[in-house]
Write an enzyme that holds these catalytic residues in place. Structure first.
Site, mmCIF file in Angstrom:
data_model
loop_
_atom_site.group_PDB
_atom_site.id
_atom_site.type_symbol
_atom_site.label_atom_id
_atom_site.label_comp_id
_atom_site.label_asym_id
_atom_site.label_seq_id
_atom_site.Cartn_x
_atom_site.Cartn_y
_atom_site.Cartn_z
ATOM 1 N N HIS A 424 0.829 -1.210 0.000
ATOM 2 C CA HIS A 424 0.000 0.000 0.000
ATOM 3 C C HIS A 424 0.864 1.261 0.000
ATOM 4 O O HIS A 424 0.662 2.173 -0.808
ATOM 5 C CB HIS A 424 -0.929 -0.014 1.228
ATOM 6 C CG HIS A 424 -1.794 1.201 1.353
ATOM 7 N ND1 HIS A 424 -1.397 2.323 2.058
ATOM 8 C CD2 HIS A 424 -3.017 1.487 0.847
ATOM 9 C CE1 HIS A 424 -2.357 3.234 1.995
ATOM 10 N NE2 HIS A 424 -3.342 2.757 1.265
ATOM 11 N N GLY A 734 -4.149 -6.141 -14.453
ATOM 12 C CA GLY A 734 -3.698 -5.600 -13.163
ATOM 13 C C GLY A 734 -2.620 -6.512 -12.626
ATOM 14 O O GLY A 734 -2.885 -7.455 -11.877
ATOM 15 N N THR A 735 -1.375 -6.250 -13.012
ATOM 16 C CA THR A 735 -0.301 -7.208 -12.751
ATOM 17 C C THR A 735 0.114 -7.276 -11.291
ATOM 18 O O THR A 735 0.803 -8.221 -10.904
ATOM 19 C CB THR A 735 0.925 -6.894 -13.627
ATOM 20 O OG1 THR A 735 1.291 -5.516 -13.454
ATOM 21 C CG2 THR A 735 0.623 -7.167 -15.087
ATOM 22 N N CYS A 799 -2.081 -2.137 -16.347
ATOM 23 C CA CYS A 799 -2.231 -0.977 -15.464
ATOM 24 C C CYS A 799 -1.674 -1.240 -14.075
ATOM 25 O O CYS A 799 -1.899 -0.472 -13.153
ATOM 26 C CB CYS A 799 -3.694 -0.549 -15.369
ATOM 27 S SG CYS A 799 -4.785 -1.813 -14.666
#
Length: 847
Positions: A424, A734-735, A799
């Site tokens: 995060h 979304g890798t 993305c």
């Protein structure tokens, strides 16, 4: 029987000689170019890598060939390494090979006893330490009487006199350097710099231009560019009576140009100085780069010993490449290829001055580039209070959570004890352009005493530290910082890059500030807008919590209707800033429990605000908790089971599109469904979104267009991409989550052991940093192929954070993706990396 080296492996470096970089190394080739420029280069010979390798195994060079090398000048030579690339290094240079008692006496006559003593002593010390491998402490003495003592020490240790035969001296020096190149430590060091394990080494033997003696005599370097800034500025030095590490009496350092602080070479020898300046300028043109010239002045006579590419910082590299192209010395395509994409990250942020001292207390993962100095704070509230006092602060946390976003906005940098490249803290910091270090080794945080312990030292809240998000280093106190360098050279290089680039580059942007940054860096749209970040605002969080605690759909709609105008304004502002460029909005993704307090005090405050018993709040929070929330009720699963959220967001998007069109900035919004794993999920959400659009068209009488797509984050979605593509206008991988699910790794916790895994070769790289081409990449290729087989015109993108990694970008381009999307501050890196991959592809096709 010891075999001899073929005489043809020793080549005199002349204009017409067959000197080859792959055979003789970069230094030999550079010297040949200097010879062709008719610079005063001492007679030099190149020894091939084949001969060097043979010498390391015991072969002996031809005696007559070596003897011929001493036939000019004072009869002394130097030996320098010549690897294929200068950054691969090599053994240290050995000077004054060939000096013996006879040549020593000759030097006394021509240069004086002080100079002769210094020259002979310097070689004895070097030979004893580097060739005979004797104790350096025995040969560290200088001054009067040091020479006979050094010769006596050599005789005592080796049981023989110091070798007097120049050919023997040279043979042993060559063999010693050849073996040093093959030593295990040397192999590891050059492999770390990208050299192959069997990297070749050539050697250069050059007639000595003596820098110790009568008249104006000494050695120096000169360059016409500042290595840190890249600005035009002559730098260098001239040291009189100094040759290598050998200093004679009367050694003195002169400034190059006139300086009020002391004498300069320009004053003392204006003709020599003028020649040096001319040689530098000529080398820039002929060698097509900024060069540092190494020179010797011997009794007023100038000799050019060597020339190296100027060492340069990232900002200097950009300025130099652009300047060379502007002057027509190199084509713009070459300028684009000369700059490492990652170097651009440093230019967009403050950086620690490389000349400044560093008091390092800890190291971690360099999650977001740039440097910052600030006072330590341990909570988001403390960061906000610090910002209100106009004091820079570093937010220090074990790991950040969504509620810390406000504190991250207020801080100038972030340091966490835990986390990895896609944790995060790392993702948000890159989006904000904040320097960030995660997974810092050796730090511990005591929340009770508000204390950070690192490097055996303690730092209390309010004390200053500096973090370097480019190197991953944490420093005590403040450090000297360099300003960002978003200058004309930076923009010019990227404009050139865009002219070569085939693949699109968008930005991940969640806020108007992100969008403005994306536009500043010329992103071609927004490839990922994470709407959940909008709901953590202090004004919106209470409404979100009210919606979460609603028991009936109609009650949820009431709460969401209060969020609708706020969301509409969010999207209207994004559309206005992006001015018609595509904007991809990901529908609500995180589990609902992330919006609820987890501590007792927070629960009590929530109970009061909702006018509910504390027990009801506690039960609701417990009911929403999950054993594995990353794989639980989130993404499309939430959109199907609590459809009112997606209905509200779709309506807000469409109303914003209508408002933008009315304002003259028509946009075709792209709505992206997160965490899909089945075709039916897409069908269900698409039906509801289409229904919202139809209802709004009927209400307003206004038409609008939109595109619905899918974020491919699960392995199953990649494998079933053919089915899913029939119901989607685009797929965006979304890798971050795809890597997490493919490996079965937590992207927030992997940093704890990833270093050990990479070090021991379990993984070649951190897969959250560089896209795993063999596993995750195969899923990407499979999904792309199956999607395009079903829908040839479908748009496919990435993305995840890999969209800002140069190596991963190259893979995405080879995979045929339409665009990559990355954090706004990584957009320039992506633009340059994509351009370089396009250039490489064109060259490969034309070869």
């Amino acid at each position: 029987m010891t075999r001899s080296i073929d005489p043809r492996d020793i080549v005199e470096i002349t204009s017409a000689a067959g000197v080859d970089t792959s055979v003789h190394g970069w230094r030999a080739k550079c010297l040949q170019r200097l010879v062709r420029m008719e610079l005063p280069v001492p007679c030099s010979h190149a020894i091939s890598a084949r001969a060097v390798r043979a010498m390391a195994q015991g072969a002996t060079p031809d005696t007559e060939a070596l003897a011929a090398l001493f036939a000019v000048g004072d009869g002394l030579v130097s030996v320098r390494p010549s690897a294929v690339k200068p950054e691969w290094g090599g053994p240290g240079t050995v000077l004054n090979v060939g000096i013996n008692d006879v040549s020593y006496r000759r030097l006394i006559e021509t240069r004086g006893k002080i100079a002769a003593d210094a020259i002979y002593l310097g070689f004895v010390q070097s030979y004893a330490i580097n060739v005979a491998r004797l104790d350096p402490d025995m040969f560290s003495e200088d001054g009067e009487g040091a020479l006979p003592r050094a010769l006596a020490a050599y005789q005592a240790e080796m049981d023989e006199d110091f070798p007097q035969d120049p050919v023997r001296q040279l043979t042993e020096v060559l063999r010693s350097m050849a073996r040093a190149w093959d030593a295990p430590t040397a192999r590891l060091l050059r492999q770390a710099k990208g050299a192959p394990e069997d990297a070749p080494l050539g050697l250069v033997v050059q007639q000595m231009a003596l820098a110790i003696g009568p008249g104006l005599t000494g050695s120096g370097t000169i360059q016409m560019i500042d290595s840190v800034t890249g600005l035009r500025r002559m730098t260098g030095r001239f040291k009189g009576q100094v040759q290598g590490s050998t200093r004679a009496q009367g050694a003195e350092t002169l400034y190059l140009t006139r300086d009020e602080r002391g004498p300069s070479l320009e004053d003392v020898a204006p003709e020599v100085f003028a020649d040096l300046v001319g040689y530098c300028l000529a080398a820039r043109t002929r060698l097509r780069d900024e060069m540092q010239i190494e020179f010797v002045v011997s009794d007023g006579e100038l000799a050019i010993i060597d020339a190296l590419r100027v060492q340069r910082s990232s900002r200097a590299a950009v300025r130099i490449a652009v300047s060379l192209a502007d002057d027509g010395i190199i084509p713009t395509e070459e300028a684009v290829m000369r700059v490492e994409p990652r170097a651009l990250s440093e230019l967009m942020h403050y950086q620690i001055d490389p000349r400044a001292p560093r008091d390092i207390i800890a190291r971690g993962i360099d999650a977001s580039p740039g440097a910052a100095t600030g006072r330590i704070v341990f909570t988001a509230a403390a960061a906000q209070a610090s910002a209100a006092r106009d004091e820079d602060c570093i937010l220090v946390r074990r790991e950040t959570v969504p509620e810390d976003i406000r504190g991250m906005h207020a801080a100038v940098g972030v340091l966490t004890e835990r986390g990895g490249m896609t944790s995060h803290a790392a993702v948000i910091a890159r989006g904000l352009g904040l320097p960030c270090i995660v997974g810092a080794n050796g730090i511990s945080i005591d929340a009770r005493t508000r204390e950070l312990r690192a490097g055996g030292r303690s730092f209390r809240e309010g004390e200053e530290i500096t973090i370097d998000g480019t190197s991953g280093e944490v420093l005590a106190g403040s450090a000297q910082l360099l300003e960002p360098a978003l200058d004309e050279s930076f923009n010019q290089l990227l404009d050139w890059a865009d002219g070569f680039r085939d693949m699109g580059v968008r930005a991940n942007a969640d806020t108007p500030e992100d969008a403005r940054t994306a536009r500043m860096f010329k992103a071609q749209g927004i490839g990922l807008c994470r709407t959940e970040h909008m709901f953590f605002d202090e004004m919106r969080l209470p409404i979100m919590r009210e919606m979460i605690f609603a028991n009936r759909p109609e009650d949820r709609r009431v709460a969401l209707e209060r969020l609708l105008p706020i969301q509409r304004q969010d999207f209207t502002e994004l559309f206005r800033i992006m001015a018609g460029l595509p904007v991809t909005i990901r529908l609500f993704d995180p589990p609902l429990h992330e919006f609820l307090p987890q501590d007792r005090e927070g629960m009590r405050e929530l109970a009061e605000s909702l006018d509910l018993p504390l027990s009801d709040v506690t039960r609701r929070i417990e009911a929403l908790s999950e054993f594995n929330p990353m794989l639980g009720m989130r993404g499309v699963r939430l959109g199907i089971t609590v459809p009112e959220i997606y209905d509200m967001q779709a309506r807000a998007i469409f109303e914003a599109a209508i408002a933008s069109a009315a304002a003259g900035a028509a946009v075709v919004p792209e709505i992206m469904i997160p965490l899909v794993s089945a075709r039916r999920e897409v069908e269900i959400v698409k039906t509801r979104v289409d229904a919202v659009a139809a209802a709004l068209r009927n209400e307003t009488g206004r038409d609008f267009a939109y595109r619905l797509g899918v974020m491919v984050e699960t392995p199953r979605a990649a494998l079933r991409a053919g089915d899913i593509a029939r119901h989607a206008a685009f797929l965006s991988f979304g890798t971050n989550d795809l890597t997490q699910m493919t490996y079965g790794l937590s992207r927030d916790d992997a940093g704890r052991f990833m270093g050990a895994y990479v070090q021991q070769g379990v993984y070649s790289e951190d897969p959250f940093h560089i896209l795993d081409e063999e596993g995750v990449g195969e899923l990407l290729l499979t999904g792309t192929q199956r999607a395009r087989s079903a829908e040839p015109e479908i748009t496919i993108a990435v993305c995840g954070e890999h969209g800002g990694n140069p190596q991963s970008i190259a893979f995405c381009q080879r995979a045929g993706l339409n665009y990559v999307s990355c954090s706004p501050f990584r957009v320039p890196v992506a633009r340059l990396a994509a351009a370089q991959e396009s250039i490489r592809n064109r060259h490969e096709k034309s070869a």
